[in-house]
Structure formats: C-alpha cells, structure tokens
Design a protein around this motif. Structure first.
Motif, short mmCIF file in Angstrom:
data_model
loop_
_atom_site.label_atom_id
_atom_site.label_comp_id
_atom_site.label_asym_id
_atom_site.label_seq_id
_atom_site.Cartn_x
_atom_site.Cartn_y
_atom_site.Cartn_z
N PRO A 101 0.80 -1.23 0.00
CA PRO A 101 0.00 0.00 0.00
C PRO A 101 0.83 1.27 0.00
O PRO A 101 0.39 2.31 -0.49
N ARG A 188 -6.03 1.57 -5.78
CA ARG A 188 -5.55 1.86 -4.43
C ARG A 188 -6.73 2.25 -3.54
O ARG A 188 -6.84 3.38 -3.08
N GLU A 190 -7.43 1.66 -0.56
CA GLU A 190 -7.17 2.00 0.83
C GLU A 190 -6.42 3.33 0.99
O GLU A 190 -6.08 3.71 2.12
N ASP A 191 -6.19 4.03 -0.10
CA ASP A 191 -5.44 5.29 -0.04
C ASP A 191 -6.32 6.37 0.60
O ASP A 191 -7.31 6.82 0.01
N ALA A 192 -5.93 6.82 1.78
CA ALA A 192 -6.75 7.78 2.53
C ALA A 192 -6.84 9.12 1.81
O ALA A 192 -7.90 9.77 1.82
N ARG A 195 -9.28 8.85 -1.08
CA ARG A 195 -10.65 8.72 -0.58
C ARG A 195 -11.19 10.06 -0.09
O ARG A 195 -12.38 10.37 -0.26
#
Length: 276
Positions: A101, A188, A190-192, A195
């Motif tokens: 990640p 991606r 889970e990329d904060a 998001r």
C-alpha cells in the motif's frame, strides 16, 4: 507464461528466506541440500493446499490468482519491479495494483535534479497526487509562484484553478481528470488521500454529477488543453506523462506551453522506430 524465468525468480528468492524467521525449523533429511524455505513450508505459510507452490514454481499452475501471487511476493520480500515480473512470468499480465500500500509514495531524490534540468514545466507527484518535485517553470504557472501540495485536489476543487488557470474547466479539464481519480482509487482503494478527495468531489455540486457520469480517460499523455499561465497569459499546454519505475502510481508530467488562444498544431504523429 515464462516457466524458465518464473522458476528462476521464485527459487532464488525462496532460498533467501530463513525458515527460523517464520517460526519453522530448517528441513533436514536425505538429499535435503537446498537453502531457505522448502516448497511445503511456503504452502504452510500461505495457507494453501499441499503442492500449490510446487505447481507455481514449476509452471504447472496456469493462471494463478493475483491474491496468491501477492501472498508469495510479500513472503519472499519482492520489490515492485520484481512483483511486475512475477505476474508477467506467471502469465497474468501486469499486476492489478501495487504490491504494498505504501508503494508509489516516494521516488529517488535524484529526480529533483532531473526535473530541474527539463526546460519545460515539469513536476512529479506520488500515487496520491502529492507534489514531490517540480522545477521553477512549473511554479511560475501559479499566481505568486506557489504550486499546490496536491495537484489533483487543486485541479478539481480549487476555485482559482476552475475560474482562471484551467480554461474551460467544466467542459475540457474536469471530465478528463475525474476518470484518472476513479482509476487510481480502483487500484488503491485504501489510499486515505484519494478517498478524501473522492468525498469532496461527491459533495461538490459541480463535480458530483460528473463523477456519477463516469468516463474512461485515465491519463493525460499527449493531450493539448487551454491554460492561463500566471506570467505568460493564455495559451495551450501539451501534456507528456510518464512514470518513475520504482514508484508505481507516481507520475512525471511535462507541460509544453505555447501562448495563444488557438491550438498550436494538430496532434503530432506517433514516434516509431524504422524497419532495420
């Protein structure tokens, strides 16, 4: 599938992994001379049926699932370039996303010197569109010479970008930028940072409907778009896009600016090597 290359890559990396590091004992027995993990231990550590890994290393596992290849790659400590090679050798093509990640969030420092040496506007962002490196010409494009910390958020949500810099933002820029964001989130999830930008886009009255409409344009390479340069005035930029190989998802953007209200020229022909 490239069985020879697949076997060589997997065997070399498997033999570098000490069983003791995973709470296992080193296999012994007659004829046991190989170093590192045994094939059976790989099955144990990846929670797979006996002989699964042997089928992979010997090339008998046709079209192995990406999640299994990811397990093996992480167990063996592969880097991103080796991860790409593993997927290609195993016959599934390019990987569906980065191995880790955190990949794509940094590039070698020498890239700043490389960007400084480019005579056109040039910059590098990480996989989240955070600005990592840029040259003076790129900074001059912005009022006050101050580029944004995140170019995706600036292009989509900054009012100065919408109203002044990115000419015809609603019809030319935004519909081509949003699919890039959507594709990055697909790779991606889970990329904060991505998001958060997505949430802001969905809540924006102008961008929300465009986001729901979708789009398939996922990179700007070769595009020509109208732009108002802070120092040089109105014109058009032709965009060249590439990627530093050590950082999947990052991007090197070079912008060729030509002053004037009219497009500079038709799309340049593709470059192709001649027949030897």
């Amino acid at each position: 599938m490239n069985r020879t290359a697949l076997r060589a890559l997997l065997r070399e990396r498997r033999e570098l992994i000490a069983p003791e590091a995973h709470g296992l004992s080193r296999p012994t027995g007659r004829g046991r001379r190989a170093r590192g993990l045994s094939q059976q231990q790989v099955d144990e550590l990846t929670c797979r049926a006996v002989d699964t890994y042997n089928r992979l290393e010997t090339g008998r596992y046709l079209h192995p699932p990406a999640d299994y290849l990811r397990q093996v790659a992480r167990l063996f400590g592969l880097n991103e370039q080796e991860w790409v090679s593993l997927c290609r050798y195993a016959g599934i093509g390019d990987p569906p996303g980065p191995l880790h990640p955190t990949s794509g969030l940094e590039v070698p420092g020498v890239w700043q010197e490389a960007v400084d040496g480019i005579r056109h506007m040039a910059y590098i962002t990480d996989a989240s569109w955070n600005l990592l490196a840029h040259n003076r010409r790129f900074a001059e494009m912005y009022p006050g010479g101050r580029p944004p910390a995140n170019t995706m958020r600036w292009m989509l949500l900054d009012h100065a970008a919408r109203d002044t810099t990115l000419v015809d933002w609603r019809t030319v820029w935004a519909p081509l930028i949003l699919p890039q964001l959507r594709a990055a989130i697909a790779a991606r999830g889970e990329d904060a940072t991505l998001r958060r930008i997505e949430a802001e886009v969905r809540a924006d009255p102008d961008l929300g409907p465009l986001w729901e409409a979708g789009g398939a344009h996922i990179h700007p390479d070769g595009d020509e778009r109208p732009l108002h340069h802070a120092l040089l005035g109105p014109g058009h930029v032709t965009i060249c896009a590439a990627q530093p190989l050590t950082a999947p998802g990052s991007r090197l953007i070079i912008m060729l600016f030509r002053p004037g209200l009219q497009k500079a020229h038709p799309r340049a022909p593709m470059l192709r090597a001649g027949t030897p």
